[in-house]
Structure formats: C-alpha cells, structure tokens
Design an enzyme around this catalytic site. Sequence first.
Site, PDB file in Angstrom:
ATOM      1  N   SER A   1       0.838  -1.201   0.000  1.00 39.37           N
ATOM      2  CA  SER A   1       0.000   0.000   0.000  1.00 39.37           C
ATOM      3  C   SER A   1       0.872   1.250   0.000  1.00 39.37           C
ATOM      4  O   SER A   1       1.679   1.440  -0.902  1.00 39.37           O
ATOM      5  CB  SER A   1      -0.970  -0.042   1.186  1.00 39.37           C
TER       6      SER A   1
ATOM      7  N   HIS B   1      -8.198   1.642  -1.210  1.00 41.54           N
ATOM      8  CA  HIS B   1      -8.049   0.725  -2.344  1.00 41.54           C
ATOM      9  C   HIS B   1      -9.400   0.241  -2.884  1.00 41.54           C
ATOM     10  O   HIS B   1      -9.546  -0.902  -3.294  1.00 41.54           O
ATOM     11  CB  HIS B   1      -7.140  -0.453  -1.972  1.00 41.54           C
TER      12      HIS B   1
END
Length: 309
Positions: free
Chosen positions: A92, A195
């Site tokens: 991430s 996300h």
Amino acid sequence: MLAIVCPGQGSQTPGFLAPWLELDGVRDQLTALGNAAGHDLVAHGTESDAETIKDTAVAQPLIVAAGLVTAAALFPSPDDLSGTGAVVAGHSVGELTATALAGVITDEQAISLVATRGRAMAQASAATPTGMAAVLGGDPEEVLATLEGHGLTPANINGAGQVVAAGTLEQVAALREAPPAKARVIPLQVAGAFHTHHMAPAVEALAAAAADVTPAAPRVRLLSNADGATVDDGPDALDRLVRQVSNPVRWDQCMETMLALGVTGLLELAPAGTLVGLAKRAMPGVETLAVKTPDDLEAARTLVEAHRS
C-alpha cells in the site's frame, strides 16, 4: 536473493522513531522530510499519541519517512542498495517508499506525493463513512464470495490466509454478523475504505501531483502491488502508484513473485513486523528480519551480506 519490503498504514505505534533519532543525521533527515510533507515528523514519530498518528494525513508521511530513514542507515548511498541485487516492494503506502528506494523518484518527491495522498485519502474517507476489516482464515473462494455478497471489495489480498475487506460501515458490520465459515473478522483502525472506488477523488488529487514528477527507470527490481509484476519503466511505476489508491493490493502475488525469483532472505524496514509475519506463513524457508530499531541494524547487515546476489 534479498527482498527489501516496506510496510503500509497501521504499522506505526507511538514513539517508534525515538530510538532512530540517536543516530547521527537522522533528526536532520526527518526534519527535512517533515518540511517537505508539511508535518513535524520528529514530533509525530516520538511524542504524538496513537490517535494523532492514526490520522491518515499524518500516518502516511510518517510511515514513508520511517522507511527512508531505515534504508539510509542500512544503505548510505544508492549504489550500496543496487549492489545487493535486491528486489524491493512495498505494501500500500509502502510502495511509495519502495519506489523511492528503487530510484524512480527522489526521497523528497516520495514524501511530497505521500503528503498529497494522505490528505486526499483522508478527505475522501470523510465524504462517506467507510471502513475495513481483516478476514483471517476460511476457504479463499468462499471468503471472496462472501465479500461479494455483502457488496465489499477485497482491498488487500495479503496471502497467508488474510484478506482485508473494505466498504461502507454498514457492509463491514454485516460481514461481522455473517462471516465466512471458519473465518475471523477483525475491524481495522483505519479511516476509510482504502483501495476501493470510494477513493476515486484521491486518485485525481495524486494524479495531479504526480504530473509534476519526471520519474527515472528503476535501479533495482521493483514489484508492483497491482499484480506482483516487475516494473521496468519509470512512468509506468508512477502511474501504478496513482492507480493503486483505488485498486486492490495484491501482496499475495508480490510474495509469489519473490519466491519465483528465488528470494532467500526478506528484510522489512521500520515500522516493521507485519510483512515479516505474512512472509513467515507464506514464504517458508525464507530467512526474515524486521528492522524495528537501530539495535537491529547489525543483524540486518548480516542478512544483506548472506543473501546478496
């Protein structure tokens, strides 16, 4: 072969950078990065409480800065890192750290981009009440089917029996009430559904900031969160960083690529621990080390030498 991995949001804890400030030059480095980010990262890394550093706008620059500080202590010059033959990857927001380590962007560009990313994701999270929850265990196909049934997105497919679901707070609550068979659902302390499509406004903001960056080709092998693939092109790496904000993280595929490449040692930069935990379960036989404090640097250098390719 060595893998150097960079953790994502949620790995930070109060005061975790305090021991690093005892090293020469770290306070100045952290101060400069903080100035570029618009945050007092020295204070946030040493004095701020858990609630303060949980704020997405603070957490993301803090985590990237921590990785850059750790890497600089291990590899004082870019040639020191590229000479190891290592592969780098980040989970991430950690992918920004990894992209800087690979030489695609500078440390200053990474911290500027992550500051924009953190602010924009915090703003997107405030627009709609959303959240995330880790799903541990269960049959992988049944887990994904259950998430789809609840309207949730598998935002992080982490391997080792761990999937992170993301969506509205109502959808997350419904998952907790009706989880997949033989699976545990653990709510995560994050501000929103990262996300996923809920982060579309943040993608636009990051894309605008990235337009001012001229990326270079990676100096070391860089893996992408999108699919675990090696990224050879600078503009492609930057574009993937932007699109990653609203697309799932496939850390499972990153680990599969590492194994396929023949990785034998894995070193996680501060704030370390989460990715080593996944690797221990999904990458059996690979030697791992979490670099949490300067006390771990000697062991880290030994690991680097042992797995240099």
